[in-house]
Scaffold this active site. Structure first.
Site, PDB file in Angstrom:
ATOM      1  N   MET A  13       0.834  -1.194   0.000  1.00 31.98           N
ATOM      2  CA  MET A  13       0.000   0.000   0.000  1.00 31.98           C
ATOM      3  C   MET A  13       0.870   1.245   0.000  1.00 31.98           C
ATOM      4  O   MET A  13       2.023   1.212   0.441  1.00 31.98           O
ATOM      5  CB  MET A  13      -0.914   0.007   1.237  1.00 31.98           C
ATOM      6  N   CYS A  14       0.310   2.334  -0.460  1.00 29.79           N
ATOM      7  CA  CYS A  14       0.984   3.629  -0.523  1.00 29.79           C
ATOM      8  C   CYS A  14       1.608   3.952   0.840  1.00 29.79           C
ATOM      9  O   CYS A  14       0.962   3.737   1.865  1.00 29.79           O
ATOM     10  CB  CYS A  14      -0.035   4.692  -0.903  1.00 29.79           C
TER      11      CYS A  14
END
Length: 76
Positions: A13-14
């Site tokens: 994830m970011c």
């Protein structure tokens, strides 16, 4: 599409995919192609911006509901 190296960022994830992209791109020869496979929808925003700011070319992108694939040509 043919490519020189691949980055598998699935499950990340970011900001992890872009951080890994930055590191992996350093291993790609100038004008070489990096294939990036990700599952984080934020990459649809982050990868084009990454290319724009660092003078790489987003050659192609393919998306499904769960997977995002990018082909990036390394700039100088």
């Amino acid at each position: 599409m043919a490519y020189d190296l691949e980055l598998d960022a699935t499950g990340l994830m970011c900001p992890e995919p872009v951080m890994m992209l930055h590191n992996r791109m350093a291993e790609v020869p100038v004008d070489g192609i990096l294939k990036v496979v990700a599952t984080d929808p934020s990459t649809t925003r982050d990868v084009p911006r990454f290319c724009q700011f660092l003078n790489h070319t987003l050659v192609q992108e393919n998306h499904t509901e769960t997977e995002f694939v990018y082909y990036i040509r390394r700039g100088e």
